[in-house]
Design a protein around this motif. Structure first.
Motif, PDB file in Angstrom:
ATOM      1  N   LEU A  30     103.091 -57.556  29.970  1.00  0.00           N
ATOM      2  CA  LEU A  30     102.855 -58.784  29.208  1.00  0.00           C
ATOM      3  C   LEU A  30     101.364 -59.108  29.111  1.00  0.00           C
ATOM      4  O   LEU A  30     100.899 -59.646  28.095  1.00  0.00           O
ATOM      5  N   LEU A  31     100.619 -58.773  30.190  1.00  0.00           N
ATOM      6  CA  LEU A  31      99.186 -59.055  30.183  1.00  0.00           C
ATOM      7  C   LEU A  31      98.432 -58.095  29.277  1.00  0.00           C
ATOM      8  O   LEU A  31      97.523 -58.507  28.539  1.00  0.00           O
ATOM      9  N   TYR A  32      98.812 -56.805  29.324  1.00  0.00           N
ATOM     10  CA  TYR A  32      98.180 -55.779  28.490  1.00  0.00           C
ATOM     11  C   TYR A  32      99.261 -55.049  27.705  1.00  0.00           C
ATOM     12  O   TYR A  32      99.644 -53.923  28.037  1.00  0.00           O
ATOM     13  N   PRO A  33      99.776 -55.647  26.630  1.00  0.00           N
ATOM     14  CA  PRO A  33     100.847 -54.992  25.867  1.00  0.00           C
ATOM     15  C   PRO A  33     100.293 -53.816  25.062  1.00  0.00           C
ATOM     16  O   PRO A  33      99.236 -53.910  24.435  1.00  0.00           O
ATOM     17  N   VAL A  34     101.028 -52.719  25.140  1.00  0.00           N
ATOM     18  CA  VAL A  34     100.689 -51.524  24.354  1.00  0.00           C
ATOM     19  C   VAL A  34     101.700 -51.437  23.219  1.00  0.00           C
ATOM     20  O   VAL A  34     102.892 -51.228  23.456  1.00  0.00           O
ATOM     21  N   LYS A  35     101.200 -51.590  21.997  1.00  0.00           N
ATOM     22  CA  LYS A  35     102.084 -51.647  20.842  1.00  0.00           C
ATOM     23  C   LYS A  35     101.655 -50.640  19.799  1.00  0.00           C
ATOM     24  O   LYS A  35     100.508 -50.195  19.768  1.00  0.00           O
TER      25      LYS A  35
ATOM     26  N   SER B 164      99.088 -46.341  14.816  1.00  0.00           N
ATOM     27  CA  SER B 164      98.148 -46.193  15.908  1.00  0.00           C
ATOM     28  C   SER B 164      98.514 -47.167  17.008  1.00  0.00           C
ATOM     29  O   SER B 164      98.991 -48.270  16.764  1.00  0.00           O
ATOM     30  N   LEU B 165      98.266 -46.771  18.250  1.00  0.00           N
ATOM     31  CA  LEU B 165      98.576 -47.613  19.391  1.00  0.00           C
ATOM     32  C   LEU B 165      97.423 -48.556  19.673  1.00  0.00           C
ATOM     33  O   LEU B 165      96.248 -48.209  19.494  1.00  0.00           O
ATOM     34  N   THR B 166      97.770 -49.737  20.181  1.00  0.00           N
ATOM     35  CA  THR B 166      96.765 -50.727  20.561  1.00  0.00           C
ATOM     36  C   THR B 166      97.133 -51.282  21.924  1.00  0.00           C
ATOM     37  O   THR B 166      98.300 -51.296  22.326  1.00  0.00           O
ATOM     38  N   ILE B 167      96.138 -51.754  22.649  1.00  0.00           N
ATOM     39  CA  ILE B 167      96.355 -52.463  23.899  1.00  0.00           C
ATOM     40  C   ILE B 167      95.725 -53.843  23.757  1.00  0.00           C
ATOM     41  O   ILE B 167      94.508 -53.970  23.528  1.00  0.00           O
ATOM     42  N   SER B 168      96.558 -54.836  23.828  1.00  0.00           N
ATOM     43  CA  SER B 168      96.134 -56.228  23.589  1.00  0.00           C
ATOM     44  C   SER B 168      95.462 -56.368  22.232  1.00  0.00           C
ATOM     45  O   SER B 168      94.486 -57.111  22.067  1.00  0.00           O
ATOM     46  N   GLY B 169      95.949 -55.603  21.249  1.00  0.00           N
ATOM     47  CA  GLY B 169      95.438 -55.676  19.886  1.00  0.00           C
ATOM     48  C   GLY B 169      94.187 -54.874  19.639  1.00  0.00           C
ATOM     49  O   GLY B 169      93.629 -54.934  18.541  1.00  0.00           O
ATOM     50  N   LEU B 170      93.701 -54.095  20.607  1.00  0.00           N
ATOM     51  CA  LEU B 170      92.471 -53.322  20.444  1.00  0.00           C
ATOM     52  C   LEU B 170      92.801 -51.844  20.324  1.00  0.00           C
ATOM     53  O   LEU B 170      93.656 -51.326  21.041  1.00  0.00           O
ATOM     54  N   HIS B 171      92.094 -51.171  19.380  1.00  0.00           N
ATOM     55  CA  HIS B 171      92.274 -49.739  19.163  1.00  0.00           C
ATOM     56  C   HIS B 171      91.226 -48.941  19.919  1.00  0.00           C
ATOM     57  O   HIS B 171      90.134 -49.436  20.203  1.00  0.00           O
ATOM     58  N   LEU B 172      91.588 -47.700  20.216  1.00  0.00           N
ATOM     59  CA  LEU B 172      90.621 -46.727  20.724  1.00  0.00           C
ATOM     60  C   LEU B 172      90.274 -45.789  19.577  1.00  0.00           C
ATOM     61  O   LEU B 172      90.751 -44.665  19.497  1.00  0.00           O
ATOM     62  N   THR B 173      89.412 -46.280  18.664  1.00  0.00           N
ATOM     63  CA  THR B 173      89.153 -45.509  17.443  1.00  0.00           C
ATOM     64  C   THR B 173      87.732 -45.019  17.336  1.00  0.00           C
ATOM     65  O   THR B 173      87.495 -43.879  16.924  1.00  0.00           O
ATOM     66  N   VAL B 174      86.742 -45.844  17.683  1.00  0.00           N
ATOM     67  CA  VAL B 174      85.352 -45.450  17.490  1.00  0.00           C
ATOM     68  C   VAL B 174      84.843 -44.855  18.798  1.00  0.00           C
ATOM     69  O   VAL B 174      84.145 -45.493  19.566  1.00  0.00           O
ATOM     70  N   LEU B 175      85.294 -43.633  19.063  1.00  0.00           N
ATOM     71  CA  LEU B 175      84.784 -42.883  20.216  1.00  0.00           C
ATOM     72  C   LEU B 175      84.502 -41.450  19.786  1.00  0.00           C
ATOM     73  O   LEU B 175      85.158 -40.521  20.217  1.00  0.00           O
ATOM     74  N   PRO B 176      83.526 -41.260  18.848  1.00  0.00           N
ATOM     75  CA  PRO B 176      83.214 -39.884  18.436  1.00  0.00           C
ATOM     76  C   PRO B 176      82.434 -39.118  19.499  1.00  0.00           C
ATOM     77  O   PRO B 176      82.267 -37.918  19.377  1.00  0.00           O
ATOM     78  N   PHE B 177      81.961 -39.811  20.533  1.00  0.00           N
ATOM     79  CA  PHE B 177      81.177 -39.197  21.594  1.00  0.00           C
ATOM     80  C   PHE B 177      79.973 -38.432  21.034  1.00  0.00           C
ATOM     81  O   PHE B 177      79.700 -37.311  21.392  1.00  0.00           O
ATOM     82  N   LYS B 178      79.323 -39.154  20.125  1.00  0.00           N
ATOM     83  CA  LYS B 178      78.032 -38.696  19.617  1.00  0.00           C
ATOM     84  C   LYS B 178      76.990 -39.743  19.979  1.00  0.00           C
ATOM     85  O   LYS B 178      77.326 -40.869  20.335  1.00  0.00           O
ATOM     86  N   LYS B 179      75.768 -39.370  19.888  1.00  0.00           N
ATOM     87  CA  LYS B 179      74.728 -40.319  20.187  1.00  0.00           C
ATOM     88  C   LYS B 179      74.758 -41.460  19.176  1.00  0.00           C
ATOM     89  O   LYS B 179      74.960 -41.260  17.986  1.00  0.00           O
ATOM     90  N   LEU B 180      74.596 -42.683  19.703  1.00  0.00           N
ATOM     91  CA  LEU B 180      74.633 -43.853  18.822  1.00  0.00           C
ATOM     92  C   LEU B 180      73.427 -43.851  17.898  1.00  0.00           C
ATOM     93  O   LEU B 180      72.302 -43.589  18.314  1.00  0.00           O
ATOM     94  N   SER B 181      73.703 -44.139  16.644  1.00  0.00           N
ATOM     95  CA  SER B 181      72.629 -44.230  15.658  1.00  0.00           C
ATOM     96  C   SER B 181      72.504 -45.671  15.175  1.00  0.00           C
ATOM     97  O   SER B 181      73.223 -46.573  15.615  1.00  0.00           O
ATOM     98  N   PHE B 182      71.570 -45.871  14.248  1.00  0.00           N
ATOM     99  CA  PHE B 182      71.349 -47.223  13.726  1.00  0.00           C
ATOM    100  C   PHE B 182      72.541 -47.728  12.941  1.00  0.00           C
ATOM    101  O   PHE B 182      72.791 -48.933  12.889  1.00  0.00           O
ATOM    102  N   PHE B 183      73.331 -46.780  12.351  1.00  0.00           N
ATOM    103  CA  PHE B 183      74.449 -47.183  11.512  1.00  0.00           C
ATOM    104  C   PHE B 183      75.772 -47.272  12.284  1.00  0.00           C
ATOM    105  O   PHE B 183      76.820 -47.512  11.681  1.00  0.00           O
ATOM    106  N   THR B 184      75.745 -47.047  13.591  1.00  0.00           N
ATOM    107  CA  THR B 184      76.974 -47.123  14.368  1.00  0.00           C
ATOM    108  C   THR B 184      77.411 -48.565  14.501  1.00  0.00           C
ATOM    109  O   THR B 184      76.589 -49.471  14.737  1.00  0.00           O
TER     110      THR B 184
END
Length: 354
Positions: free
Chosen positions: A164-169, A203-223
């Motif tokens: 209930l605290l961290y719902p995975v939907k 796509s699955l979410t935990i408490s409404g948050l996605h695990l989508t922006v994890l390209p594991f590249k160096k962060l740039s100005f446009f990230t």
């Protein structure tokens, strides 16, 4: 002349020569002398007979003594032979007696060990009987099963609070990148090459948050910094939920967590990722103090390889929890999918009776 007649005449002449002529005046004296000689001869004969009898008796006694001496010698020889036999038998009896004493000692030790074993066996039998009685009684195996069901029910209730605290939907219609889609080029070649997810409906979410922006590249100005922050927050939620579930199930995690929300770290005692040049100092310090290395579960301001390894370790903790309840992991790239699988199996009715 015939020789036989000559020999007869010679004998007659010799006999005539031997015949003594006694005069009448001397006849009385000769007669007295002859009577005395006759009496002396009789006495001599009597003495001879007595002496002969004595000699015969002495000879008989000598013969008897000789035979007795021979018998005595034979008896002595027999006695010596018997003494020798008795000596041999005495030696054998001593040897047998020593062997019997040794066997008696061994038997006594074996009897003592048997007595001790019998005592311990009786104690073990008594303990076993008491254990059987306790198992069959009110505090027995049935009560243990009931307590285990109560414990599983309590664990299920606590995990339900975590759900209930961290719902995975599953959110349908989401067109963003799939969870950890571009984990790394090396993980793509070693893992699932197609990159397909076990859940295709969304796509699955935990408490409404996605695990989508994890390209594991160096962060740039446009990230998109907000997307990066949301992913770090989602990983912090997963880490907190994993830590609580492991605590409620009494399972020590192989890779402990240092919770900090969106700035959570995961520890590894034997890291397999190569550190960067900036980490040599921290590695030397950690090796000297025997402390585990910490890897960040966020990307901002961190090396992408270390962050990717941290997500991999978090998924290993999820896999450990799944294996402890008898469930296989869905793969090394599906954090939220493994999290949902863990919650669903713990909250199922089969978990209480397992």
């Amino acid at each position: 002349m015939d020789p036989k007649k000559k020999s007869v005449k010679e004998k007659n002449t010799n006999h005539e020569e031997k015949v003594k002529v006694i005069h009448w005046e001397d006849f009385q004296q000769e007669l007295a002398r002859l009577s005395s000689l006759s009496s002396a001869l009789n006495e001599a004969k009597e003495k001879k007979s007595l002496i002969q009898e004595k000699l015969n008796s002495h000879l008989q006694l000598e013969a008897e003594s000789l035979s007795r001496s021979n018998k005595l010698d034979q008896m002595r020889e027999n006695l010596e032979a018997r003494k020798l036999v008795m000596g041999n038998m005495s030696m054998r009896s001593k040897v047998v007696e020593e062997k019997s004493k040794k066997q008696e000692e061994q038997l006594n030790s074996q009897i003592r060990s048997l007595l001790m074993a019998g005592t311990s066996l009786s104690v073990a039998s008594r303990n076993l009987q008491e254990a059987n009685n306790s198992l069959n009684g009110e505090r027995g195996y049935i009560r243990l099963q009931n307590l285990q069901k109560l414990l599983r029910g309590r664990q299920q209730f606590m995990v339900s609070q975590i759900a209930l605290l961290y719902p995975v939907k599953v959110v349908s219609g989401h067109t963003c990148e799939q969870e950890l889609e571009s984990f790394s080029r090396s993980s793509k070649s070693a893992g699932n090459p197609s990159g397909s997810k076990p859940m295709d409906a969304g796509s699955l979410t935990i408490s409404g948050l996605h695990l989508t922006v994890l390209p594991f590249k160096k962060l740039s100005f446009f990230t998109d910094k907000k997307e990066v922050q949301r992913s770090a927050t989602a990983l912090g939620y997963v880490a907190h939920a994993v830590s609580l579930i492991a605590f409620y199930l009494e399972i020590p995690l192989r890779y402990p967590l240092r919770l900090g929300g969106s700035r959570t770290y995961i520890c590894d005692y034997a890291p397999s990722v190569e550190p960067t040049s900036s980490d040599f100092t921290s590695i030397s310090l950690s090796s000297s103090t025997s402390k585990p290395m910490e890897f960040p579960l966020f990307l901002e301001g961190q090396d992408t390889t270390r962050s990717a390894y941290a997500v991999f370790l978090l998924n290993k903790d999820l896999e450990q929890l799944l294996n402890c309840i008898g469930i296989e992991s869905l793969g090394p790239r599906h954090v939220l999918a493994n999290m949902k699988e863990l919650l669903n199996n713990i909250l199922s009715p089969e978990y209480i009776n397992s």
